[in-house]
Scaffold this motif. Structure first.
Motif: not given
Ligand code: 16G
Ligand code: MG
Length: 546
Positions: A69-93
């Motif tokens: 819904p519109e009242q939600d928001n979010g954020v995600k990181l994109v790695d250099p080849r255009g892929e999702m952030l490497e999984q091992s870094w999710e814990a740092y986030a």
């Protein structure tokens, strides 16, 4: 700009809700927008560290909550080849996001630097974009503050679809190399897709108008801009749900999630027999098609149907091109309809892998094939061509005109299909290409196989983390004994299949079931949901058959 722990502490953005616990989940951080300002600041710091770790490679940050819904928001990181952030870094986030004071944030930052052996004197480059949510401008400011405090060079690309940001990151990191992905601008993206589409449909009669529901999201203005690159005699598109400034309209009673979940067209979309429809989600990384059958019933062509269509077409081209040494495979999740898996394995004779829910899992599995088609039933997906497949397509010498044509078509597909992530605009063009090449109506596409009736239910439990799974989420490990109980229930239904997993985006446990008939499916879903409730600590009302 230099890196300074002092600056990181001095600009600290306090938490609005002290007891809120943040988790970097399947699709980044996502929650009600009000509590995300501190998270944005931390994501800025994390993006800087990730870029420094990778020698200054460009990292992307996308602000969106997709179909939520519109009242939600979010954020995600994109790695250099255009892929999702490497999984091992999710814990740092997650660690950074839950640091509630300037001191604990500085400490968490230092820990990442030490454990990743980051040279803070390396440059850092970060680009970012956002969707149409009213909360975005404020959140962008907090992100910028984190990027600035940690000393990154930045570029704001403004309003973007999620896949466009993935595209831009890959372009920037491959510029000037032999695998340069494209011009790092929105125009570059439109141009690349438009040229590929023109090649792919050349010589075929244009189809009737395609009706696109853009969920009142960013897909609407971006699709409009894209369409200025193609003339009406190449493609005819009618856009609806494009109210991006109407408060509360985003994803409301429209969009891919609405259509997939409710198995019906958005109420304001007038669906006529013979017409072709599709719906994007709020950030345009997901798409489903649909039409009205000759018996006037609504028919959904979901991610599984798109995967089947794409796999069939690509297999034919690979054979026609005489390069059938290329290994084509399909990646699905447990949510894939049993009939789709059966069609792929038994009719097309294509290898199929099943992985856990979430784009990153499918993407990585698809990379194992020369040509890896991956789709979630909900419409997230794309097709990946390996470097060796690209080379084979480019260097094979055609001996016949038919072979030449097939090679050209494959080459066009490699440009048309977003190689970084699922992309509603690109996937739409892929489907349109195939239907145009075959001169097929949606009904003809739908004939490949008939979906088994299926149902998705939700059970709220005291603690969903006790639901752990194995075998690509198809079997429960805990709570103890529950899987055996589910197996015993499933055995009573013809073509029955059911599995249970904790949601990664909601505080609930999901139950999926399918069986030979609608009545059996409903009963199976209800029985499994009750078992989950009874053994898994259900709260609230016990599930009842609806
Ligand atoms: C996220 C995932 C999607 C997945 C869904 C499952 C990405 C970009 N998105 O939206 O792929 O299907 O979560 O939700 O990875 P659930 O865990 O609540 O069932
Ligand atoms: Mg999305």
């Amino acid at each position: 700009m230099s890196f300074s722990l002092q600056a990181i502490q001095d600009n600290f953005v306090p938490h609005k809700k002290e007891d809120f616990i943040y988790t970097y989940g399947t699709a980044g951080f996502r929650s009600i927008a009000d509590v995300l300002d501190s998270v944005m600041y931390k994501v800025g710091i994390l993006a800087t560290l990730r870029s420094k770790k990778l020698g200054g490679a460009t990292i992307g940050v996308m602000i969106t909550a997709s179909h939520n819904p519109e009242q939600d928001n979010g954020v995600k990181l994109v790695d250099p080849r255009g892929e999702m952030l490497e999984q091992s870094w999710e814990a740092y986030a997650t660690k950074l996001a839950n640091s509630k004071t300037p001191e604990t944030l500085a400490q968490a930052t230092e820990e990442i630097i030490a454990s990743q052996k980051i040279n803070v004197d390396q440059p850092a480059n970060v680009i970012y974009g956002f969707d149409t949510r009213p909360s975005c401008p404020e959140l962008v400011k907090n992100l910028e503050s984190g990027l600035q405090a940690s000393g990154a060079e930045t570029k704001n690309y403004g309003l973007l679809t999620t896949p466009m940001l993935h595209y831009l990151v890959r372009c920037l990191n491959t510029a000037g190399t032999s695998d340069a992905y494209g011009e790092p601008t929105a125009e570059g993206y439109y141009h690349k897709l438009a040229e590929a589409y023109k090649t792919a449909v050349k010589g075929f009669t244009r189809l009737s108008t395609l009706h696109v529901d853009c969920a009142n999201g960013v897909g609407a203005p971006k699709l409009r801009e894209f369409l200025t690159h193609l003339s009406e005699d190449v493609i005819s598109v009618d856009i609806s749900n494009d109210q991006i400034t109407t408060q509360g309209a985003l994803n409301k009673n429209c969009g891919a999630d609405y259509v997939k979940t409710n198995q019906r067209a958005p109420p304001n979309v007038k669906i006529q027999p013979g017409d072709r429809f599709c719906s994007f989600d709020g950030d345009a990384d997901r798409i489903v098609y649909y039409y009205l059958g000759s018996d006037q019933t609504f028919r959904l062509l979901d991610g599984d149907k798109i995967a089947g269509l794409a796999a069939m077409f690509i297999m034919d081209l690979v054979n026609d091109a005489g390069i059938d040494s290329l290994k084509v495979g399909v990646v699905q999740t447990a949510y894939a309809n049993g009939s789709s898996t059966n069609y792929l394995e038994k009719v097309l004779k294509i290898p199929v892998s099943c992985v856990s829910t979430g784009v990153k899992h499918l993407h990585h599995e698809a990379e194992k094939y020369d040509v890896g088609v991956y789709f979630e039933a909900n419409g997230h997906g794309t097709v990946l061509f390996s470097p060796s497949a690209l080379n084979t397509i480019k260097t094979t010498e055609a001996k016949t005109p038919a072979q030449n044509r097939a090679l050209q078509q494959l080459a066009a597909l490699t440009e048309l299909i977003n190689q970084t992530v699922g992309d509603a605009i690109s996937d739409m063009l892929l489907v349109e290409t195939i239907l145009t090449n075959r001169q097929w109506s949606p009904e003809e596409w739908d004939q490949a196989y008939t979906d088994l009736p299926n149902r998705l239910a939700k059970v709220v439990v005291a603690d969903r983390s006790v639901f752990t799974t194995t075998n690509a989420e198809r079997q429960l490990v805990s709570p103890a004994g529950l899987q055996a109980e589910i197996d015993a229930i499933v055995a009573k239904y013809s073509q029955g299949r059911s599995f249970v997993r904790a949601s990664g985006t909601e505080d609930a446990v999901r139950v999926y079931a399918e069986a030979a008939t609608r009545a059996e499916t409903d009963e199976l879903t209800y029985k499994v949901a009750q078992a989950v409730y009874d053994r898994g600590g259900g709260v609230g009302a016990r599930p009842l058959m609806s």
